[in-house]
Design a protein around this motif. Structure first.
Motif, PDB file in Angstrom:
ATOM      1  N   SER A  19     -27.526  12.204  29.770  1.00 14.68           N
ATOM      2  CA  SER A  19     -27.351  13.656  29.605  1.00 14.68           C
ATOM      3  C   SER A  19     -28.667  14.321  29.212  1.00 14.68           C
ATOM      4  CB  SER A  19     -26.277  13.931  28.552  1.00 14.68           C
ATOM      5  OG  SER A  19     -26.698  13.498  27.271  1.00 14.68           O
ATOM      6  N   ASN A  59     -30.708  17.247  31.281  1.00 13.08           N
ATOM      7  CA  ASN A  59     -31.119  18.480  30.612  1.00 13.08           C
ATOM      8  C   ASN A  59     -32.599  18.769  30.813  1.00 13.08           C
ATOM      9  OD1 ASN A  59     -32.298  19.627  27.748  1.00 13.08           O
ATOM     10  ND2 ASN A  59     -30.409  20.646  28.348  1.00 13.08           N
ATOM     11  N   THR A  61     -33.313  27.477  20.830  1.00 16.45           N
ATOM     12  CA  THR A  61     -32.000  28.128  20.901  1.00 16.45           C
ATOM     13  C   THR A  61     -31.919  29.317  19.956  1.00 16.45           C
ATOM     14  OG1 THR A  61     -30.963  26.017  21.486  1.00 16.45           O
ATOM     15  CG2 THR A  61     -29.519  27.762  20.676  1.00 16.45           C
ATOM     16  N   THR A  68     -19.506  29.156  21.282  1.00 16.41           N
ATOM     17  CA  THR A  68     -19.942  28.152  22.259  1.00 16.41           C
ATOM     18  C   THR A  68     -21.162  27.393  21.767  1.00 16.41           C
ATOM     19  OG1 THR A  68     -19.078  29.519  24.059  1.00 16.41           O
ATOM     20  CG2 THR A  68     -20.668  27.805  24.630  1.00 16.41           C
ATOM     21  N   SER A  90     -20.201  24.988  18.934  1.00 13.40           N
ATOM     22  CA  SER A  90     -19.442  23.835  19.435  1.00 13.40           C
ATOM     23  C   SER A  90     -20.364  22.819  20.097  1.00 13.40           C
ATOM     24  CB  SER A  90     -18.372  24.296  20.422  1.00 13.40           C
ATOM     25  OG  SER A  90     -17.483  25.213  19.811  1.00 13.40           O
ATOM     26  N   LEU A  91     -21.305  23.300  20.885  1.00 15.02           N
ATOM     27  CA  LEU A  91     -22.232  22.387  21.540  1.00 15.02           C
ATOM     28  C   LEU A  91     -23.133  21.677  20.540  1.00 15.02           C
ATOM     29  CD1 LEU A  91     -23.251  24.496  24.681  1.00 15.02           C
ATOM     30  CD2 LEU A  91     -21.681  22.559  24.575  1.00 15.02           C
ATOM     31  N   TRP A  92     -23.485  22.341  19.458  1.00 12.29           N
ATOM     32  CA  TRP A  92     -24.345  21.705  18.468  1.00 12.29           C
ATOM     33  C   TRP A  92     -23.585  20.700  17.623  1.00 12.29           C
ATOM     34  CZ3 TRP A  92     -29.180  20.704  17.906  1.00 12.29           C
ATOM     35  CH2 TRP A  92     -30.116  21.469  18.594  1.00 12.29           C
ATOM     36  N   VAL A 122     -21.382  18.700  18.939  1.00 12.28           N
ATOM     37  CA  VAL A 122     -21.455  17.546  19.824  1.00 12.28           C
ATOM     38  C   VAL A 122     -22.854  16.929  19.788  1.00 12.28           C
ATOM     39  CG1 VAL A 122     -21.231  16.781  22.224  1.00 12.28           C
ATOM     40  CG2 VAL A 122     -19.661  18.490  21.301  1.00 12.28           C
ATOM     41  N   ARG A 123     -23.883  17.761  19.746  1.00  8.52           N
ATOM     42  CA  ARG A 123     -25.257  17.250  19.705  1.00  8.52           C
ATOM     43  C   ARG A 123     -25.514  16.458  18.425  1.00  8.52           C
ATOM     44  NH1 ARG A 123     -30.030  18.082  22.868  1.00  8.52           N
ATOM     45  NH2 ARG A 123     -31.616  16.820  21.863  1.00  8.52           N
TER      46      ARG A 123
END
Length: 340
Positions: free
Chosen positions: A32, A36, A104, A199, A202-204, A206-207
């Motif tokens: 992944s 990216n 980000t 969003t 949530s992605l962070w 997971v990161r």
């Protein structure tokens, strides 16, 4: 270990999503990361189309290309379980996460400022923030001629009808009265901003979990390497200066501690020595399970040991003696067979 220590210690996952091993999870996470970083190539190709990029955007794409090369180099050593390369991959993934967090945050601030500008009286001004000009050119809603939320149109009378009032177009103001100029707080409070914040958060989450998995795999590789190469006879952590700390695998007197790799390895271990080398309850059973799984894979992937040994002895001339003459196929056996 006290309650406070257990509460604030870094989590150490032993599997990936409770379904796969840490090695498989690290390979998927690295894949992944590669996907990216490939976006950096397309970002630089956009320059050929005449797209304007801010210095911050250009630096992000250049960094993505450098990170792509480093990731490709380190990813090939996940299966070999090289202590230096697996530790370097974990440290690089942590560093990449911090750099991505900075990018980000910078672009999120710019986006919220652009949203605030769209809902303010200063909508015709230049978009603020790093990369604001690119967002202003591509978003399509940041520079309207009139800042209104909707338009009411009153039709004029048709021909032959007694004249009346002319058609009137009335623009209803949107949020321009709430903020005279763009601001971060005003942009965050807009309805469309909340979905973006949810969003990103949530992605962070997971990161962060991915970071823990990669770190845990690197720790497993280090401790397995110590279990094989350590001079201690009872446990892998008895070769260190402390009974609760494992021996540094990059010590100068060890093979992995020689040269520039050893120096860099000692620096990486020193950044989180208690995590990489600290022993905990359950570490021995965890490493034993991982080692047994690795041995099973090696046995399945390697040729049969008996065949290899027989071939080696045959070539060296030290194999077993040939069968005795009575046991060889000859006339005696044929006669015995004919006499039945």
């Amino acid at each position: 270990m006290g309650f406070a220590t257990r509460l604030f210690r870094i989590p150490r996952p032993q599997t990936f999503l409770y379904l796969m091993s840490l090695r498989t999870g690290t390979e998927l996470i690295t894949l992944s990361l590669l996907l990216n970083k490939v976006s950096g190539i397309y970002g630089l190709l956009a320059l050929l189309t005449g797209l304007h990029l801010s210095p911050l955007q250009l630096s992000m794409y250049i960094y993505s290309l450098v990170a792509l090369v480093i990731t490709v180099f380190l990813a090939s050593h996940i299966r070999t379980q090289s202590p230096f390369h697996c530790l370097a991959l974990a440290c690089f993934y942590i560093l990449d996460s911090l750099i991505n967090a900075a990018y980000t945050a910078a672009f999120a601030i710019t986006w919220f400022l652009v949203i605030s500008q769209h809902h303010s009286d200063a909508s015709g001004d230049k978009a603020p923030g790093p990369g604001g000009l690119t967002i202003d050119e591509t978003s399509g809603f940041t520079s309207p001629q009139y800042n209104v939320s909707h338009v009411n149109v009153v039709a004029a009378p048709d021909q032959g009808v007694s004249p009346g009032d002319e058609a009137v177009t009335v623009g209803q103001p949107g949020f321009s009265t709430t903020a005279p100029g763009p601001s971060l707080g005003h942009g965050v409070l807009q309805p469309e901003s909340m979905s973006s914040i949810i969003t990103i958060c949530s992605l962070w989450v997971v990161r962060i979990y991915f970071v823990l998995v990669v770190m845990s795999y690197a720790r497993l590789v280090l401790r397995q390497h110590l279990a094989v190469t350590s001079r201690a006879t009872t446990a892998s952590h008895t070769g260190g200066k402390s009974s609760t700390m494992a021996e540094d695998p990059f010590s100068p007197h060890l093979v992995e501690g020689r040269g520039w790799k050893g120096k860099l390895g000692r620096i990486m271990v020193a950044l989180g020595k208690s995590y990489w080398l600290g022993s905990e309850v359950g570490d021995e059973a965890w490493m034993n399970d991982a080692q047994s799984y690795r041995r099973r894979e090696e046995v399945l992937s390697s040729p049969v040991p008996g065949v290899v040994e027989r071939e080696r002895r045959r070539r060296s001339g030290t194999g077993p003696p040939p069968p005795m003459p009575p046991l060889q196929a000859g006339p005696f056996l044929r006669v015995a067979t004919d006499g039945r």
